[in-house]
Scaffold this motif. Structure first.
Motif, short mmCIF file in Angstrom:
data_model
loop_
_atom_site.label_atom_id
_atom_site.label_comp_id
_atom_site.label_asym_id
_atom_site.label_seq_id
_atom_site.Cartn_x
_atom_site.Cartn_y
_atom_site.Cartn_z
N GLY A 63 30.96 52.93 -6.67
CA GLY A 63 31.20 51.61 -6.08
C GLY A 63 31.13 50.48 -7.09
N SER A 64 31.59 50.73 -8.32
CA SER A 64 31.44 49.76 -9.40
C SER A 64 32.65 48.86 -9.60
CB SER A 64 31.13 50.50 -10.71
OG SER A 64 32.21 51.38 -11.05
N VAL A 65 33.73 49.06 -8.82
CA VAL A 65 34.92 48.22 -8.93
C VAL A 65 35.21 47.64 -7.55
CG1 VAL A 65 37.36 48.14 -9.57
CG2 VAL A 65 35.81 49.69 -10.78
N PRO A 66 35.21 46.31 -7.41
CA PRO A 66 35.24 45.72 -6.07
C PRO A 66 36.55 45.82 -5.32
CG PRO A 66 35.26 44.00 -7.76
CD PRO A 66 35.01 45.30 -8.47
N THR A 67 37.70 45.83 -6.01
CA THR A 67 38.99 45.82 -5.31
C THR A 67 39.98 46.77 -5.97
OG1 THR A 67 40.06 44.08 -6.63
CG2 THR A 67 38.62 43.35 -4.82
N LEU A 68 41.03 47.11 -5.22
CA LEU A 68 42.08 47.98 -5.77
C LEU A 68 42.78 47.31 -6.94
CD1 LEU A 68 43.74 49.49 -2.57
CD2 LEU A 68 42.35 50.69 -4.27
N ARG A 69 42.99 46.01 -6.83
CA ARG A 69 43.66 45.31 -7.93
C ARG A 69 42.82 45.33 -9.18
NH1 ARG A 69 46.00 43.91 -11.53
NH2 ARG A 69 47.72 42.44 -11.77
N ASP A 70 41.51 45.21 -9.03
CA ASP A 70 40.61 45.29 -10.19
C ASP A 70 40.64 46.68 -10.82
OD1 ASP A 70 39.58 42.62 -10.18
OD2 ASP A 70 38.29 43.16 -8.49
N LEU A 71 40.79 47.70 -9.97
CA LEU A 71 40.80 49.08 -10.47
C LEU A 71 41.99 49.33 -11.39
CD1 LEU A 71 39.39 51.84 -10.34
CD2 LEU A 71 40.82 52.38 -8.37
N LEU A 72 43.05 48.57 -11.22
CA LEU A 72 44.23 48.74 -12.07
C LEU A 72 44.13 47.95 -13.37
CD1 LEU A 72 47.00 48.71 -9.32
CD2 LEU A 72 46.35 50.64 -10.78
N ASN A 73 43.01 47.28 -13.57
CA ASN A 73 42.74 46.62 -14.85
C ASN A 73 41.80 47.48 -15.68
OD1 ASN A 73 44.28 44.34 -14.26
ND2 ASN A 73 42.54 43.26 -13.33
N PRO A 74 41.84 47.35 -17.00
CA PRO A 74 40.91 48.11 -17.84
C PRO A 74 39.50 47.55 -17.75
CG PRO A 74 42.20 46.61 -19.18
CD PRO A 74 42.77 46.52 -17.78
N LYS B 22 43.69 41.01 -3.41
CA LYS B 22 43.20 42.06 -4.30
C LYS B 22 42.92 43.36 -3.57
CE LYS B 22 41.12 39.11 -7.84
NZ LYS B 22 39.87 38.81 -8.60
N VAL B 23 42.81 43.30 -2.25
CA VAL B 23 42.51 44.44 -1.38
C VAL B 23 41.12 45.01 -1.68
CG1 VAL B 23 43.26 46.68 -0.49
CG2 VAL B 23 44.96 44.97 -1.14
N GLY B 24 40.20 44.48 -0.93
CA GLY B 24 38.78 44.80 -1.04
C GLY B 24 38.07 43.72 -0.24
N PHE B 25 36.83 43.46 -0.57
CA PHE B 25 36.11 42.38 0.10
C PHE B 25 35.80 41.27 -0.90
CE2 PHE B 25 35.36 46.23 2.53
CZ PHE B 25 35.67 45.80 3.81
N VAL B 26 35.74 40.05 -0.41
CA VAL B 26 35.45 38.92 -1.28
C VAL B 26 34.15 39.19 -2.02
CG1 VAL B 26 34.85 36.47 -1.32
CG2 VAL B 26 36.71 37.27 0.14
N SER B 27 34.20 39.12 -3.35
CA SER B 27 33.05 39.56 -4.13
C SER B 27 32.85 38.78 -5.42
CB SER B 27 33.23 41.05 -4.50
OG SER B 27 34.45 41.24 -5.21
N ASP B 28 33.81 37.93 -5.79
CA ASP B 28 33.74 37.22 -7.06
C ASP B 28 32.50 36.34 -7.13
OD1 ASP B 28 34.53 34.73 -8.91
OD2 ASP B 28 35.72 36.48 -9.52
N VAL B 29 31.84 36.34 -8.27
CA VAL B 29 30.59 35.59 -8.41
C VAL B 29 30.77 34.10 -8.15
CG1 VAL B 29 29.49 37.24 -9.98
CG2 VAL B 29 30.97 35.44 -10.91
N SER B 30 31.98 33.58 -8.37
CA SER B 30 32.23 32.16 -8.14
C SER B 30 32.14 31.78 -6.67
CB SER B 30 33.60 31.77 -8.69
OG SER B 30 34.64 32.42 -7.97
#
Length: 254
Positions: A140-151, A178-186
């Motif tokens: 569970g270390s990557v919050p969204t699908l879009r983030d998973l496609l980044n290095p 991004k497809v996931g749940f709102v999670s950004d620290v901002s």
């Protein structure tokens, strides 16, 4: 699946003389026919069609043709940890000794376990309902699908976006982009409260993926939370931003 369910029942208090096999079988049949919920928001049909082609090239062999057809050359195969590159601590915690012990559960009964075994990697799984299964990777270390496609590490030459090293877990507002749940620290204050809902008193969990060398214990070193792995040209992290967006749009149909 039968042994997995019996093992889970054992972990929640069932014992060989009392386990309700009839009801377990009922749950198993329900799981085999249960359909994932449909994506409740709008889908860009044109972008999704583009994503289907990219998915077929980069993802289908390991994860199936789509969210209903799980046929693929490598679906269910174990990918060695040295190849997949994801955090290995969960893998290492399941030892050969534990597998042997688990196979001795229900000894003397007709349903004694025999399929649990130690592997040296993680299995390629189907992606049905993947849009609702955030956060991603086994830990569970990557919050969204879009983030998973980044290095996980930024290329100094391209300066492309990377996976978040810190984010919040537990908030149930869906991120449609991004497809996931709102999670950004901002979007959260220093105590983990949502800035979007000032009246919401909940303090959400701050998930840190960064290793802290020098700690006395695995917990002190933050071991087990790495967001690395499942990256490189084979896994789509080198695709263009438009291609990545297209894959994510297509995965909404799963």
């Amino acid at each position: 699946m039968e042994e997995r369910n019996k093992s889970a029942a054992f972990g929640t208090g069932a014992f060989p003389p009392t386990i309700d096999l009839k009801q377990l079988a009922r749950v198993e049949q329900w799981l085999l026919t249960k359909e994932p919920p449909k994506y409740p928001f709008s889908i860009n049909v044109q972008l999704s069609a583009q994503g289907e082609k990219v998915y077929a090239q980069y993802c289908a062999r390991c994860h199936g043709r789509n969210g209903r057809d799980f046929n693929g050359e490598y679906v269910g195969d174990i990918v060695p940890i040295d190849k997949i590159g994801t955090d290995r601590h969960r893998l290492d915690s399941y030892t050969e000794e534990l597998a042997v012990t688990q196979n001795n559960l229900y000894a003397g009964y007709p349903w004694r376990f025999s399929h649990f075994r130690k592997t040296f990697g993680y299995a390629n799984l189907p992606l049905d309902g993947i849009w609702l299964r955030a956060p991603y990777l086994h830990n569970g270390s990557v919050p969204t699908l879009r983030d998973l496609l980044n290095p996980s590490i930024q290329d100094p030459h391209t300066k492309d976006p990377i996976r978040p090293t810190v984010f919040y877990r537990g908030y149930d507002v869906f991120d449609q982009a991004k497809v996931g749940f709102v999670s950004d620290v901002s979007r959260f204050d220093d105590e983990g409260r949502s800035k979007d809902e000032p009246e919401n008193p909940t303090k959400y969990f701050r998930f840190d993926t960064q290793l802290r060398p020098g700690g006395a214990t695995p917990r002190d070193r933050n071991e087990g939370n790495s967001n690395a792995g499942h990256e490189g040209s084979e896994y789509g992290t080198m695709l263009s931003a438009q291609e990545k967006d297209a894959i994510v749009e297509y995965l909404k149909t799963f």
